[in-house]
Design a protein around this motif. Structure first.
Motif, PDB file in Angstrom:
ATOM      1  N   ARG A 122       0.847  -1.209   0.000  1.00  0.00           N
ATOM      2  CA  ARG A 122       0.000   0.000   0.000  1.00  0.00           C
ATOM      3  C   ARG A 122       0.875   1.249   0.000  1.00  0.00           C
ATOM      4  O   ARG A 122       0.619   2.206  -0.739  1.00  0.00           O
ATOM      5  CB  ARG A 122      -0.938  -0.011   1.208  1.00  0.00           C
ATOM      6  CG  ARG A 122      -2.064  -1.029   1.124  1.00  0.00           C
ATOM      7  CD  ARG A 122      -2.781  -1.173   2.469  1.00  0.00           C
ATOM      8  NE  ARG A 122      -3.251   0.118   2.954  1.00  0.00           N
ATOM      9  CZ  ARG A 122      -4.393   0.690   2.601  1.00  0.00           C
ATOM     10  NH1 ARG A 122      -5.198   0.068   1.754  1.00  0.00           N
ATOM     11  NH2 ARG A 122      -4.748   1.850   3.083  1.00  0.00           N
ATOM     12  N   LEU A 123       1.899   1.244   0.837  1.00  0.00           N
ATOM     13  CA  LEU A 123       2.830   2.368   0.858  1.00  0.00           C
ATOM     14  C   LEU A 123       3.604   2.470  -0.450  1.00  0.00           C
ATOM     15  O   LEU A 123       3.860   3.576  -0.944  1.00  0.00           O
ATOM     16  CB  LEU A 123       3.804   2.213   2.028  1.00  0.00           C
ATOM     17  CG  LEU A 123       3.227   2.403   3.430  1.00  0.00           C
ATOM     18  CD1 LEU A 123       4.287   2.088   4.479  1.00  0.00           C
ATOM     19  CD2 LEU A 123       2.706   3.822   3.607  1.00  0.00           C
ATOM     20  N   ALA A 124       3.968   1.321  -1.011  1.00  0.00           N
ATOM     21  CA  ALA A 124       4.720   1.318  -2.277  1.00  0.00           C
ATOM     22  C   ALA A 124       3.907   1.968  -3.382  1.00  0.00           C
ATOM     23  O   ALA A 124       4.457   2.683  -4.232  1.00  0.00           O
ATOM     24  CB  ALA A 124       5.094  -0.114  -2.659  1.00  0.00           C
ATOM     25  N   ALA A 125       2.596   1.729  -3.387  1.00  0.00           N
ATOM     26  CA  ALA A 125       1.747   2.324  -4.415  1.00  0.00           C
ATOM     27  C   ALA A 125       1.737   3.848  -4.332  1.00  0.00           C
ATOM     28  O   ALA A 125       1.591   4.535  -5.351  1.00  0.00           O
ATOM     29  CB  ALA A 125       0.321   1.786  -4.285  1.00  0.00           C
ATOM     30  N   VAL A 126       1.916   4.355  -3.124  1.00  0.00           N
ATOM     31  CA  VAL A 126       1.908   5.806  -2.918  1.00  0.00           C
ATOM     32  C   VAL A 126       3.292   6.416  -3.147  1.00  0.00           C
ATOM     33  O   VAL A 126       3.417   7.522  -3.686  1.00  0.00           O
ATOM     34  CB  VAL A 126       1.419   6.125  -1.487  1.00  0.00           C
ATOM     35  CG1 VAL A 126       1.526   7.629  -1.203  1.00  0.00           C
ATOM     36  CG2 VAL A 126      -0.012   5.640  -1.293  1.00  0.00           C
ATOM     37  N   ARG A 127       4.333   5.687  -2.783  1.00  0.00           N
ATOM     38  CA  ARG A 127       5.679   6.255  -2.754  1.00  0.00           C
ATOM     39  C   ARG A 127       6.571   5.852  -3.925  1.00  0.00           C
ATOM     40  O   ARG A 127       7.676   6.371  -4.056  1.00  0.00           O
ATOM     41  CB  ARG A 127       6.367   5.854  -1.446  1.00  0.00           C
ATOM     42  CG  ARG A 127       5.654   6.347  -0.205  1.00  0.00           C
ATOM     43  CD  ARG A 127       6.322   5.812   1.058  1.00  0.00           C
ATOM     44  NE  ARG A 127       5.679   6.301   2.265  1.00  0.00           N
ATOM     45  CZ  ARG A 127       6.013   5.934   3.503  1.00  0.00           C
ATOM     46  NH1 ARG A 127       7.015   5.069   3.672  1.00  0.00           N
ATOM     47  NH2 ARG A 127       5.372   6.417   4.544  1.00  0.00           N
ATOM     48  N   ARG A 128       6.148   4.895  -4.740  1.00  0.00           N
ATOM     49  CA  ARG A 128       7.029   4.375  -5.798  1.00  0.00           C
ATOM     50  C   ARG A 128       7.482   5.491  -6.727  1.00  0.00           C
ATOM     51  O   ARG A 128       6.739   6.423  -7.025  1.00  0.00           O
ATOM     52  CB  ARG A 128       6.359   3.233  -6.572  1.00  0.00           C
ATOM     53  CG  ARG A 128       5.398   3.678  -7.697  1.00  0.00           C
ATOM     54  CD  ARG A 128       4.043   4.088  -7.150  1.00  0.00           C
ATOM     55  NE  ARG A 128       3.119   4.452  -8.203  1.00  0.00           N
ATOM     56  CZ  ARG A 128       3.013   5.671  -8.732  1.00  0.00           C
ATOM     57  NH1 ARG A 128       3.826   6.630  -8.353  1.00  0.00           N
ATOM     58  NH2 ARG A 128       2.119   5.902  -9.673  1.00  0.00           N
ATOM     59  N   THR A 129       8.720   5.374  -7.154  1.00  0.00           N
ATOM     60  CA  THR A 129       9.306   6.323  -8.095  1.00  0.00           C
ATOM     61  C   THR A 129       9.343   5.696  -9.485  1.00  0.00           C
ATOM     62  O   THR A 129       9.015   4.518  -9.657  1.00  0.00           O
ATOM     63  CB  THR A 129      10.740   6.684  -7.673  1.00  0.00           C
ATOM     64  OG1 THR A 129      11.554   5.491  -7.769  1.00  0.00           O
ATOM     65  CG2 THR A 129      10.783   7.204  -6.245  1.00  0.00           C
ATOM     66  N   ALA A 130       9.778   6.485 -10.459  1.00  0.00           N
ATOM     67  CA  ALA A 130       9.905   5.951 -11.817  1.00  0.00           C
ATOM     68  C   ALA A 130      10.902   4.798 -11.848  1.00  0.00           C
ATOM     69  O   ALA A 130      10.692   3.788 -12.541  1.00  0.00           O
ATOM     70  CB  ALA A 130      10.334   7.057 -12.770  1.00  0.00           C
ATOM     71  N   ALA A 189      10.520  -2.865  -1.217  1.00  0.00           N
ATOM     72  CA  ALA A 189      11.553  -1.826  -1.214  1.00  0.00           C
ATOM     73  C   ALA A 189      11.013  -0.499  -1.719  1.00  0.00           C
ATOM     74  O   ALA A 189      11.481   0.574  -1.313  1.00  0.00           O
ATOM     75  CB  ALA A 189      12.743  -2.271  -2.056  1.00  0.00           C
ATOM     76  N   ALA A 190      10.013  -0.559  -2.596  1.00  0.00           N
ATOM     77  CA  ALA A 190       9.428   0.666  -3.157  1.00  0.00           C
ATOM     78  C   ALA A 190       8.628   1.442  -2.122  1.00  0.00           C
ATOM     79  O   ALA A 190       8.255   2.596  -2.363  1.00  0.00           O
ATOM     80  CB  ALA A 190       8.544   0.322  -4.357  1.00  0.00           C
ATOM     81  N   ALA A 191       8.370   0.850  -0.960  1.00  0.00           N
ATOM     82  CA  ALA A 191       7.703   1.577   0.124  1.00  0.00           C
ATOM     83  C   ALA A 191       8.648   2.576   0.773  1.00  0.00           C
ATOM     84  O   ALA A 191       8.222   3.471   1.502  1.00  0.00           O
ATOM     85  CB  ALA A 191       7.176   0.606   1.173  1.00  0.00           C
ATOM     86  N   HIS A 192       9.955   2.385   0.548  1.00  0.00           N
ATOM     87  CA  HIS A 192      10.990   3.279   1.071  1.00  0.00           C
ATOM     88  C   HIS A 192      10.899   3.426   2.593  1.00  0.00           C
ATOM     89  O   HIS A 192      10.991   4.526   3.148  1.00  0.00           O
ATOM     90  CB  HIS A 192      10.918   4.649   0.382  1.00  0.00           C
ATOM     91  CG  HIS A 192      11.207   4.582  -1.087  1.00  0.00           C
ATOM     92  ND1 HIS A 192      12.487   4.479  -1.599  1.00  0.00           N
ATOM     93  CD2 HIS A 192      10.369   4.538  -2.161  1.00  0.00           C
ATOM     94  CE1 HIS A 192      12.432   4.411  -2.916  1.00  0.00           C
ATOM     95  NE2 HIS A 192      11.156   4.438  -3.295  1.00  0.00           N
ATOM     96  N   ASN A 193      10.697   2.282   3.235  1.00  0.00           N
ATOM     97  CA  ASN A 193      10.700   2.225   4.698  1.00  0.00           C
ATOM     98  C   ASN A 193      11.686   1.148   5.101  1.00  0.00           C
ATOM     99  O   ASN A 193      11.412  -0.042   4.933  1.00  0.00           O
ATOM    100  CB  ASN A 193       9.294   1.897   5.223  1.00  0.00           C
ATOM    101  CG  ASN A 193       9.225   1.899   6.745  1.00  0.00           C
ATOM    102  OD1 ASN A 193      10.065   1.321   7.412  1.00  0.00           O
ATOM    103  ND2 ASN A 193       8.210   2.551   7.283  1.00  0.00           N
TER     104      ASN A 193
END
Length: 229
Positions: free
Chosen positions: A108-116, A153-157
């Motif tokens: 869920r966090l990854a969907a919000v925080r993912r980068t290109a 990892a895409a959640a950046h936590n």
């Protein structure tokens, strides 16, 4: 105390084990002060540095405690387990239940925080999973886990990433066993491809609700199989 001298190596492990045996066997009871370092050198027939390392091992296991100016005392008869050891001993179903709590929120966090760059990496991991369908079960499971790890990892936590990493050894073996036990890849070598594509699309599109729902559905299905093993 009549302990035989030690001869073979590795001496530190043997010295620590010999003292653990004395503790678990009741010769050295909780609250009892251990013999002095000098006495242990003579009793075990090893050097002072070996005794010190062995005592550190016992202390790290929660069996003994050094008290300033008083000596080393027994504080427990059984060693405590660290997180990694406990994970290895846990049932795969227990690990999976906790994995659901951690990873669903992570995606869920990854969907919000993912980068290109994250999106590119996730898409690449999905392609690698598809390619691994032509390989053995272990390789396929490794590719599957790599995809999930890339999404987490895409959640950046870093805490979430660290928790997921702790699951990996027991999770990997549990998934390999599951695939082989139920022969999940017999009809479709890329088992779960559609569900993973939905998950990846939701994360890349920034849809946290869809991403969390897709992963929860996948993990619940897998957990149900594990519980029927």
């Amino acid at each position: 105390m009549a302990l035989d001298a030690l001869r073979a190596s590795p001496l530190v492990e043997q010295a620590a084990q010999r003292m653990r045996d004395e503790i678990s066997g009741g010769q050295w009871e909780v609250g009892m002060k251990l013999p002095s370092e000098t006495a242990l050198v003579k009793i075990l027939g090893v050097g002072r540095s070996t005794v010190r390392e062995a005592l550190r091992s016992l202390s790290g296991a929660g069996l003994v405690q050094a008290r300033q100016g008083a000596g080393v005392f027994v504080i427990a008869t059984t060693p405590h387990e660290d997180w990694a050891t406990g994970m290895r001993r846990s049932a795969i179903t227990d690990v999976y239940e906790v994995r659901m709590l951690v990873e669903v929120e992570a995606v869920r966090l990854a969907a919000v925080r993912r980068t290109a760059d994250d999106i590119a990496g996730i898409r690449a991991a999905l392609r690698h999973r598809a390619q691994a369908a032509g390989e053995g079960d272990a390789q396929f499971v490794d590719a599957d886990i790599a995809l999930h790890a890339t999404v987490v990892a895409a959640a950046h936590n870093p805490v979430l990433t660290g928790l997921f990493t702790e699951f990996l050894p027991v999770l990997r073996q549990g998934l390999i066993d599951l695939v082989q036990l139920f022969d999940l890849r017999a009809d479709r070598p890329d088992h779960g491809a559609d569900a993973h594509a939905v998950l990846v699309d939701a994360v890349c599109a920034g849809d946290a609700e869809a991403a969390g729902g897709a992963l929860r559905a996948e993990l619940e299905q897998t957990l149900a199989r594990l519980q029927r093993r």
